[in-house]
Design a protein around this motif. Structure first.
Motif, PDB file in Angstrom:
ATOM      1  N   THR A 132       0.935  -1.196  -0.128  1.00 34.90           N
ATOM      2  CA  THR A 132       0.033  -0.175   0.010  1.00 34.90           C
ATOM      3  C   THR A 132       0.875   1.239   0.099  1.00 34.90           C
ATOM      4  N   GLY A 133       0.603   2.358  -0.614  1.00 35.16           N
ATOM      5  CA  GLY A 133       1.013   3.553  -0.514  1.00 35.16           C
ATOM      6  C   GLY A 133       0.982   4.180  -1.939  1.00 35.16           C
ATOM      7  N   GLU A 134       1.719   5.155  -2.127  1.00 31.86           N
ATOM      8  CA  GLU A 134       1.652   6.162  -3.400  1.00 31.86           C
ATOM      9  C   GLU A 134       1.878   5.238  -4.841  1.00 31.86           C
ATOM     10  N   GLN A 135       1.141   5.611  -5.803  1.00 28.20           N
ATOM     11  CA  GLN A 135       1.483   4.997  -7.080  1.00 28.20           C
ATOM     12  C   GLN A 135       2.553   5.430  -7.736  1.00 28.20           C
ATOM     13  N   ILE A 136       3.377   4.973  -8.619  1.00 35.18           N
ATOM     14  CA  ILE A 136       4.528   5.203  -9.412  1.00 35.18           C
ATOM     15  C   ILE A 136       3.842   6.106 -10.494  1.00 35.18           C
ATOM     16  N   PRO A 137       4.427   7.253 -10.781  1.00 34.92           N
ATOM     17  CA  PRO A 137       4.014   8.123 -12.018  1.00 34.92           C
ATOM     18  C   PRO A 137       4.031   7.312 -13.198  1.00 34.92           C
ATOM     19  N   GLU A 138       3.028   7.443 -14.018  1.00 31.81           N
ATOM     20  CA  GLU A 138       2.754   6.537 -15.192  1.00 31.81           C
ATOM     21  C   GLU A 138       4.067   6.826 -16.168  1.00 31.81           C
ATOM     22  N   ASP A 139       4.547   7.943 -16.214  1.00 29.12           N
ATOM     23  CA  ASP A 139       5.671   8.469 -17.141  1.00 29.12           C
ATOM     24  C   ASP A 139       6.923   7.773 -16.605  1.00 29.12           C
ATOM     25  N   SER A 140       7.073   7.272 -15.318  1.00 36.02           N
ATOM     26  CA  SER A 140       8.208   6.814 -14.774  1.00 36.02           C
ATOM     27  C   SER A 140       8.435   5.137 -14.917  1.00 36.02           C
ATOM     28  N   LEU A 141       7.160   4.558 -15.090  1.00 34.91           N
ATOM     29  CA  LEU A 141       7.106   3.126 -14.893  1.00 34.91           C
ATOM     30  C   LEU A 141       8.042   2.523 -15.921  1.00 34.91           C
ATOM     31  N   PRO A 142       8.270   2.985 -17.179  1.00 35.74           N
ATOM     32  CA  PRO A 142       9.106   2.328 -18.198  1.00 35.74           C
ATOM     33  C   PRO A 142      10.703   2.522 -17.754  1.00 35.74           C
ATOM     34  N   HIS A 143      11.047   3.450 -16.952  1.00 35.32           N
ATOM     35  CA  HIS A 143      12.451   3.984 -16.513  1.00 35.32           C
ATOM     36  C   HIS A 143      12.847   3.303 -15.272  1.00 35.32           C
ATOM     37  N   ILE A 144      11.781   2.647 -14.381  1.00 41.16           N
ATOM     38  CA  ILE A 144      12.449   2.482 -12.876  1.00 41.16           C
ATOM     39  C   ILE A 144      13.379   1.041 -13.047  1.00 41.16           C
ATOM     40  N   TRP A 145      13.529   0.358 -14.340  1.00 36.63           N
ATOM     41  CA  TRP A 145      14.428  -0.783 -14.260  1.00 36.63           C
ATOM     42  C   TRP A 145      15.750  -0.333 -14.736  1.00 36.63           C
ATOM     43  N   ASP A 146      15.875   0.937 -14.964  1.00 36.99           N
ATOM     44  CA  ASP A 146      17.317   1.463 -15.551  1.00 36.99           C
ATOM     45  C   ASP A 146      18.043   1.756 -14.533  1.00 36.99           C
ATOM     46  N   LYS A 147      19.353   1.561 -14.581  1.00 39.03           N
ATOM     47  CA  LYS A 147      20.434   1.735 -13.507  1.00 39.03           C
ATOM     48  C   LYS A 147      20.294   3.097 -12.938  1.00 39.03           C
ATOM     49  N   PHE A 148      20.188   3.411 -11.752  1.00 33.62           N
ATOM     50  CA  PHE A 148      20.257   4.562 -10.788  1.00 33.62           C
ATOM     51  C   PHE A 148      19.390   5.550 -11.123  1.00 33.62           C
ATOM     52  N   TYR A 182      16.412   6.239   2.905  1.00 37.79           N
ATOM     53  CA  TYR A 182      16.755   4.877   3.279  1.00 37.79           C
ATOM     54  C   TYR A 182      17.881   4.228   2.662  1.00 37.79           C
ATOM     55  N   GLY A 183      18.505   5.052   2.165  1.00 38.50           N
ATOM     56  CA  GLY A 183      19.952   4.465   1.615  1.00 38.50           C
ATOM     57  C   GLY A 183      19.803   3.690   0.210  1.00 38.50           C
ATOM     58  N   GLY A 184      18.834   3.877  -0.523  1.00 38.13           N
ATOM     59  CA  GLY A 184      18.643   3.229  -1.666  1.00 38.13           C
ATOM     60  C   GLY A 184      19.905   3.575  -2.861  1.00 38.13           C
ATOM     61  N   SER A 185      20.175   2.742  -3.439  1.00 41.77           N
ATOM     62  CA  SER A 185      21.263   2.886  -4.503  1.00 41.77           C
ATOM     63  C   SER A 185      20.711   3.085  -6.147  1.00 41.77           C
ATOM     64  N   GLY A 186      19.380   2.682  -6.056  1.00 44.88           N
ATOM     65  CA  GLY A 186      18.864   2.678  -7.480  1.00 44.88           C
ATOM     66  C   GLY A 186      19.399   1.623  -8.223  1.00 44.88           C
TER      67      GLY A 186
END
Length: 514
Positions: free
Chosen positions: A430-446, A457-461
């Protein structure tokens, strides 16, 4: 650039041949009909005039020679008149009938005398005038029909009259035209069909060659010309077969060389791009923690704060940033191994439910601290084919991602469902949605949707990039879906054969997260 012709033929040779022949034949028939209709009657009349003149010469010669009353002359003269449908009457100088071919000799005799004295001239059309004869078209008052007449005086002084009905000539013309039209149309149809069938045989090898050339355009060289004739078309077919073979060999060699060159270029470009991207991203990601470590280390060295609590805080920040850097470097090394294909995939059969439950059990304390409710209803074993270590890495990234982005009711729901021969594992938070324009890019490095929160939270991307690399190495699908109340990440694995539909907690592919 060569212009490509349409796929479908607009004009077929066999149809053209049949059409041209049919048009020529129909044109010839129409021309003959026109000539017959307008000139055949005149031609018949002209020929009839010649026949009457010839008959007149025969009769005049017999009168001069004194053979007019012989039986042999009568027989030949009757044959000649019958041949040309000529009725006649012959009178002497005192208007007595000497010879006649008609029982109505009185009418013929009167007609001859009328002509002699010029009566009924208004019903006559003069065609030819000789020294001792006239040829005319005359209308019979009684029957209202027209006759071709020739009358005059023989050299011995006898009078003669020849008559032939024009109605028979005109009827003959009509019959001839009708016959010509009917026979012509039938002949044209039959001939067109015959020409079409013959043209099919002629154009069949051409069509075969056309099909072969079409396939050669699309680099299909399997089709070969199989004609056995010794015509020019057969020779062309053999040449096309040889050309097809030569092209196939040449293109095959070129493709092999080109593929090898392309692979070398792509490999080099990929290595260069990955090296540049890796250096740029690492430099960017390490800049912040290095700056923090340097700043706090200098503070400790210079003794900015003397109390024990501040010094401990500085040390904790340095240790935390060092741990983040260490974690990021490990993940980058893992990702680098996967992307370069150095990480060997070990396919094995294992229980995915057990793997997930072990991971959740290890994370139970962290979830309790963050007041997160974790739901997983699947309990019975579900066996899949994959690399167990890599799948644990994938699930761990999904679950860590859910922990760090949870909000609202603070629920993480882990589900397994099956479709076809695949098992889908999904992690919903549960939580906020990922913006639709960001969905294709979330698998890219960083790539980071919210950089400030990721930093917190110390995420590296790099986590989702590792997921992408693992799933592509396994040739399986993965993805993310937005819902009204949160986000679901999923991946699929090949089922090891067990039926999972009746297991507790299993859902169909269409199930929705509430």
């Amino acid at each position: 650039m060569v212009e490509r012709r349409p796929a479908g033929l607009r004009h077929s040779i066999k149809k053209q041949m049949a059409a041209v022949f049919s048009l020529l034949m129909m044109g010839t028939i129409l021309l003959c009909w026109f000539i017959n209709n307008f000139f055949l009657g005149e031609y018949y009349i002209s020929k009839k005039q010649n026949a009457m003149f010839a008959t007149y010469q025969i009769l005049n010669m017999a009168a001069t020679n004194g053979t007019l009353s012989t039986d042999s002359f009568d027989i030949e003269f009757q044959k000649n008149c019958g041949k040309y449908n000529i009725n006649y009457i012959l009178l002497d100088a005192e208007s007595k009938t000497l010879k006649t071919s008609t029982p109505d000799y009185s009418t013929y005799s009167q007609r001859l005398l009328n002509n002699l004295f010029g009566e009924n001239a208004e019903h006559q059309k003069l065609l030819e005038t000789g020294e001792k004869y006239e040829i005319q078209i005359a209308e019979d008052d009684r029957t209202a029909t027209e006759f071709l007449e020739m009358w005059g005086v023989l050299d011995n002084g006898n009078l003669f009259l020849f008559r032939s009905p024009l109605e028979s000539i005109r009827e003959s013309v009509k019959l001839a035209n009708r016959f010509l039209g009917e026979v012509g149309i039938a002949s044209a149809i039959i001939s067109a069909v015959i020409v079409y069938l013959i043209s099919r045989q002629i154009t069949k090898p051409i069509e075969e060659l056309t099909g072969i050339s079409e396939r050669m355009i699309h680099l299909d060289f399997d089709a070969k010309y199989t004609g056995k004739s010794r015509t020019e078309i057969a020779q062309l077919g053999q040449n096309i077969n040889e050309l097809s073979y030569t092209l196939e060999q040449t293109i095959s060699e070129l493709k092999s060389a080109n593929n090898e060159l392309q692979r070398d270029i792509e490999r080099k470009n990929k290595i260069d791009e990955m090296r540049k991207e890796f250096l740029a991203n690492v430099s960017h990601e390490l800049k912040t923690p290095i700056a923090l470590i340097q700043g706090y280390a200098e503070g400790l060295k210079e003794g900015i704060s003397d109390d024990e609590e501040s010094r401990n805080f500085y040390c904790e920040v340095i240790m935390d940033e060092a741990a983040k850097m260490n974690n990021m470097v490990k993940k980058l090394m893992t990702l680098n191994e996967l992307e370069f294909g150095n990480e060997k995939v070990e396919m094995e059969r294992f229980d995915i439910v057990a793997l997930i439950r072990n991971y959740l059990q290890a994370s139970e304390l962290l979830c309790r601290q963050k007041e997160i409710e974790v739901i997983m209803e699947a309990k019975k074993p579900v066996y899949v084919w994959a690399d167990e270590f890599m799948i644990e890495e994938v699930f761990g990234n999904y679950f860590s991602n859910a922990l760090n982005h949870i909000a609202g009711k603070r629920v993480i729901d882990v589900k397994l469902n099956r479709h076809d021969n695949l098992v889908r594992v999904s992690v919903f938070n549960t939580g906020e949605q990922i913006p639709e324009d960001s969905l294709p890019h979330i698998w890219d490095k960083f790539y980071k949707v919210d950089k400030a929160r990721t930093r917190a939270y110390g995420g590296s991307g790099v986590g989702l990039s590792i997921v992408k690399a693992v799933m592509e190495a396994l040739n399986q699908k993965y993805g993310a879906v937005n819902y009204d109340n949160g986000v679901e990440f999923w991946f699929e694995l090949e089922s090891a054969g067990e039926k999972v539909d009746d297991e507790k907690g299993m859902e169909t592919e269409e199930s929705q997260n509430g």
